[in-house]
Design a protein around this motif. Structure first.
Motif: not given
Length: 457
Positions: A150-155, A159-162, A188-195
């Motif tokens: 259900t995720v949108s392309g904009n979302r 996430v990638l921009s962040k 590790q910070k990237a994984l934490a943010a993505l979770k």
């Protein structure tokens, strides 16, 4: 090491470039003469194969013409005049320990621009990092991810921009993507943010794995191999070998049905810098029979896939790409002579994906007798193989446990060494390749068979 006689490189089937047709290509340098047969092949690919033989190559990044040539035993200087037509080139010569002249370096560049030439690597190795807490290894700055449907392309873009990261699709059917962090990214910070993102179904570092070792024993014998001239004609069930590649002298259509370098888009012709993949191909094809194996012989074509780099590492992303190639080229058996204690949901998904598409997957139980499950061997979709000594008893270094499905001979006299000389080698790698070959032979007679429950006793 002598380099006055280099190599024979034969590619049976090249994927055609735009405007060209598939053809057999040959690159051969011996006794300071070159034989070359290529049709529309980029110069960089030709030179990269020479660099695999230990010849230092420097090339101007702006020089990469398509080469069409067909000549035999041309003197090397004149051969490179043909290859570098329209450009400048220099050949640097040295001598072997025996005083024989040898070509040590080739430089090709635009006239007057020799300083622009840079070293051409034979292939790219994975950049590996280790988690200090778990001991798991992974590819630097690479994350595998599955988004919710259900995720949108904009979302996704947000996430990638962040993360200041890029995204590429690894497998459409599995909906697995690879995120590449910037060079100074913090895994590790990237994984934490993505979770924290609720639109992500699963994510992991792109876990890496090392190829298994085969142990050399002093039995004082080498292998007796069989002719491969009619393998492809007589047998039609190929075994896909995901390993360190295949040495050029075995790249013939009688043994090798197809080949693929999953680590480099440029390397159409594969090789094997350490020998492990070539060892496994010889066993799975039936050219080499392990010590203590039954008298019934078999012969199968193989699909050789270089999934491990020259340092002996692969990753989930590389393995998924390799499995796709095996499926598209008609493999029925997947031979994985390696393993890791790292349990990865993406690795398990890849094994399930292979099984769902008709592949019987066989993997090594490991060469450390701890009883600890090894992956992918311990997954339900995989046949796990331990090793027997020549006397038929369990090999003392073979792993064991409830996850092991079958034991098979694990010693073989091999004409190819693993980072060393030919001789007698042992390991669950060998028993795995042997079972893969036996399964392929069985499938030729029983094409509807699937899984170990139908494997003949």
């Amino acid at each position: 090491m002598k380099k006055s006689i280099w190599m024979i490189l034969i590619l049976v089937m090249i994927f055609p470039l735009s405007g060209t047709s598939a053809m057999e290509s040959v690159m051969w340098i011996s006794n300071q003469k070159m034989t070359l047969k290529v049709d529309g092949m980029p110069l960089k690919i030709i030179l990269r194969e020479f660099s695999r033989a230990g010849i230092k190559i420097k090339l101007d990044p702006e020089v990469n013409p398509y080469i069409t040539a067909d000549f035999k035993n041309k003197e090397i200087q004149k051969a490179f005049e043909t290859l570098a037509k329209g450009y400048s080139h220099a050949l640097v010569w040295g001598k072997t320990a025996d005083g024989v002249s040898e070509l040590s370096e080739v430089i090709i560049f635009k006239p007057g621009k020799i300083n622009r030439a840079v070293s051409l690597k034979s292939s790219e190795n994975l950049k590996i990092e280790k988690n200090p807490e778990t001991g798991a290894i992974y590819v630097k700055n690479k994350i595998l991810i599955q988004f919710k449907k259900t995720v949108s392309g904009n979302r996704i873009k947000a996430v990638l921009s962040k993360l200041r990261a890029s995204l590429r699709l690894i497998n459409k059917d599995l909906a697995i993507y690879e995120i590449t962090l910037p060079e100074n990214g913090d895994m590790q910070k990237a994984l934490a943010a993505l979770k924290k993102e609720d639109n992500i179904a699963s994510l992991e570092p792109d876990y890496a794995y090392r190829t298994s070792s085969t142990f050399r024993y002093d039995y004082g014998e080498t292998a007796d191999t069989i002719s491969t001239e009619s393998l492809a004609a007589k047998h039609s069930v190929p075994v896909a070998i995901l390993d360190t590649g295949l040495m050029p002298q075995y790249l013939s259509d009688s043994l090798n049905q197809a080949s693929f370098d999953a680590l480099s888009a440029d390397n159409i012709i594969i090789s094997d810098a350490v020998g492990h993949g070539t060892q496994m191909a010889l066993i799975a094809s039936g050219q080499v029979h392990p010590m203590g194996s039954d008298s019934a012989t078999f012969s199968n074509p193989v699909i050789s896939i270089r999934a491990f780099d020259d340092n002996g590492y692969t990753s989930n992303a590389v393995l998924i790409k390799s499995i796709d190639f095996a499926i598209k080229n008609g493999a029925r058996v997947l031979s994985l002579s390696w393993g890791s204690e790292t349990d990865s949901r993406f690795l398990e998904s890849a094994m399930n994906y292979a099984k769902a598409r008709g592949l019987i997957v066989v993997a090594a139980a490991g060469n450390n007798p701890t009883g600890t499950p090894m992956y992918p061997a311990a997954y339900e979709s995989v046949i796990s193989v331990s090793a027997l000594a020549p006397d038929g008893k369990a090999w003392e270094k073979s792993n064991y446990g409830d996850f092991v499905d079958i034991a098979a001979p694990g010693f073989a006299h091999l004409p190819v060494g693993y980072n060393g000389d030919p001789g007698t080698y042992a390991g669950t790698s060998i028993s795995t390749a042997y079972i893969a070959g036996k399964l392929a032979a069985y499938l030729r007679e029983h094409p509807e068979a699937t899984g170990i429950d139908l494997f003949p006793e």
